[in-house]
Write a protein that holds these residues in place. Structure first.
Motif, PDB file in Angstrom:
ATOM      1  N   ASN A  41       0.815  -1.223   0.000  1.00 29.13           N
ATOM      2  CA  ASN A  41       0.000   0.000   0.000  1.00 29.13           C
ATOM      3  C   ASN A  41       0.843   1.265   0.000  1.00 29.13           C
ATOM      4  OD1 ASN A  41      -2.366  -1.619   0.134  1.00 29.13           O
ATOM      5  ND2 ASN A  41      -2.073  -1.813   2.348  1.00 29.13           N
ATOM      6  N   GLY A  42       1.954   1.230  -0.731  1.00 28.40           N
ATOM      7  CA  GLY A  42       2.802   2.412  -0.865  1.00 28.40           C
ATOM      8  C   GLY A  42       3.629   2.733   0.360  1.00 28.40           C
ATOM      9  N   GLN A  43       3.761   1.795   1.288  1.00 26.59           N
ATOM     10  CA  GLN A  43       4.493   2.049   2.525  1.00 26.59           C
ATOM     11  C   GLN A  43       5.482   0.916   2.810  1.00 26.59           C
ATOM     12  OE1 GLN A  43       4.104   4.873   4.449  1.00 26.59           O
ATOM     13  NE2 GLN A  43       2.764   5.549   2.799  1.00 26.59           N
ATOM     14  N   PHE A  44       6.602   1.260   3.419  1.00 33.35           N
ATOM     15  CA  PHE A  44       7.554   0.268   3.891  1.00 33.35           C
ATOM     16  C   PHE A  44       7.039  -0.292   5.208  1.00 33.35           C
ATOM     17  CE2 PHE A  44      10.217   3.405   1.603  1.00 33.35           C
ATOM     18  CZ  PHE A  44      10.603   2.584   0.565  1.00 33.35           C
ATOM     19  N   ASP A  45       7.298  -1.563   5.467  1.00 29.75           N
ATOM     20  CA  ASP A  45       6.873  -2.205   6.697  1.00 29.75           C
ATOM     21  C   ASP A  45       8.067  -2.935   7.288  1.00 29.75           C
ATOM     22  OD1 ASP A  45       5.745  -3.646   8.754  1.00 29.75           O
ATOM     23  OD2 ASP A  45       4.295  -4.711   7.506  1.00 29.75           O
ATOM     24  N   THR A  46       8.494  -2.508   8.463  1.00 28.99           N
ATOM     25  CA  THR A  46       9.660  -3.105   9.109  1.00 28.99           C
ATOM     26  C   THR A  46       9.267  -4.120  10.179  1.00 28.99           C
ATOM     27  OG1 THR A  46       9.778  -1.297  10.713  1.00 28.99           O
ATOM     28  CG2 THR A  46      11.089  -1.061   8.691  1.00 28.99           C
ATOM     29  N   SER A  47       7.984  -4.509  10.220  1.00 31.85           N
ATOM     30  CA  SER A  47       7.507  -5.432  11.256  1.00 31.85           C
ATOM     31  C   SER A  47       7.933  -6.871  11.019  1.00 31.85           C
ATOM     32  CB  SER A  47       5.984  -5.372  11.348  1.00 31.85           C
ATOM     33  OG  SER A  47       5.395  -5.947  10.184  1.00 31.85           O
ATOM     34  N   GLY A  48       8.421  -7.174   9.817  1.00 31.17           N
ATOM     35  CA  GLY A  48       8.799  -8.544   9.500  1.00 31.17           C
ATOM     36  C   GLY A  48       7.650  -9.376   8.956  1.00 31.17           C
ATOM     37  N   VAL A  49       6.491  -8.740   8.750  1.00 29.92           N
ATOM     38  CA  VAL A  49       5.321  -9.430   8.220  1.00 29.92           C
ATOM     39  C   VAL A  49       5.255  -9.199   6.718  1.00 29.92           C
ATOM     40  CG1 VAL A  49       2.802  -9.556   8.295  1.00 29.92           C
ATOM     41  CG2 VAL A  49       4.089  -9.127  10.395  1.00 29.92           C
ATOM     42  N   GLY A  50       4.978 -10.241   5.956  1.00 31.56           N
ATOM     43  CA  GLY A  50       4.816 -10.099   4.512  1.00 31.56           C
ATOM     44  C   GLY A  50       6.056 -10.515   3.754  1.00 31.56           C
ATOM     45  N   THR A  51       5.939 -10.434   2.434  1.00 32.20           N
ATOM     46  CA  THR A  51       7.033 -10.799   1.538  1.00 32.20           C
ATOM     47  C   THR A  51       8.164  -9.792   1.660  1.00 32.20           C
ATOM     48  OG1 THR A  51       5.458 -11.773  -0.013  1.00 32.20           O
ATOM     49  CG2 THR A  51       7.631 -11.222  -0.880  1.00 32.20           C
ATOM     50  N   ILE A  52       9.383 -10.282   1.734  1.00 32.33           N
ATOM     51  CA  ILE A  52      10.554  -9.396   1.841  1.00 32.33           C
ATOM     52  C   ILE A  52      10.714  -8.636   0.532  1.00 32.33           C
ATOM     53  CG2 ILE A  52      13.058  -9.271   2.156  1.00 32.33           C
ATOM     54  CD1 ILE A  52      11.445 -10.019   4.675  1.00 32.33           C
TER      55      ILE A  52
END
Length: 161
Positions: A41-52
């Protein structure tokens, strides 16, 4: 007046296969993974969830190397990217331009060991070992086609303060 910088903080390469690139840069060349991100959704996610989507590796000194999968921009985002950078929206500022190559500094005394390591991995090399050991360099491609240079010229010695 000049910018007061101390060297390269980070360098980012676009990769087609995160698994293949991480295997080469971390498993084979030995650079440790320091962070991984997903992107949604146009955002970086550093939580470790989802495809790298992005992997950060520590490559020495004050420098990290980013391996990022390609981003696919909407027509609106492409229009914004063509405008002056001061008008860009958050999330677009981190990607632009074409990569030509990058060079990693290696100490002259480790140059031959680096050649041996790359040859042991069957990496195709172009070596320019010059008469001056302080200016020897070699080039190779990573698994994603990015051109990497190993260079013994210490820029701080020649240009530093």
């Amino acid at each position: 007046m000049k910018l007061q910088v101390e060297g390269v903080s980070e360098l980012v390469l676009e990769v087609q296969s995160m698994e293949r690139a991480v295997h080469f840069w971390s498993d084979q060349l030995g650079f440790p993974i320091v962070d991984q991100w997903s992107y949604a959704n146009g955002q970086f996610d550093t939580s470790g969830v989802g495809t790298i989507w992005a992997t950060w590796l520590y490559i020495g000194g004050n420098t990290r190397l980013g391996l990022w999968l390609p981003r696919h921009f909407s027509e609106e985002q492409l229009h914004i990217k063509d405008s002056p950078i001061s008008q860009w929206k958050k999330g677009l500022y981190d990607e632009g331009g074409l990569h030509v190559h990058f060079a990693l500094y290696v100490k002259p005394e480790s140059f031959e060991d680096n050649i041996a390591t790359l040859k042991a991995l069957n990496v195709d090399l172009l070596i320019f070992s010059q008469d001056d050991p302080e200016a020897s360099n070699l080039y190779f491609k990573d698994t994603e086609g990015n051109i990497v240079e190993l260079y013994t010229k210490n820029m701080n010695k020649f240009y530093g303060s």
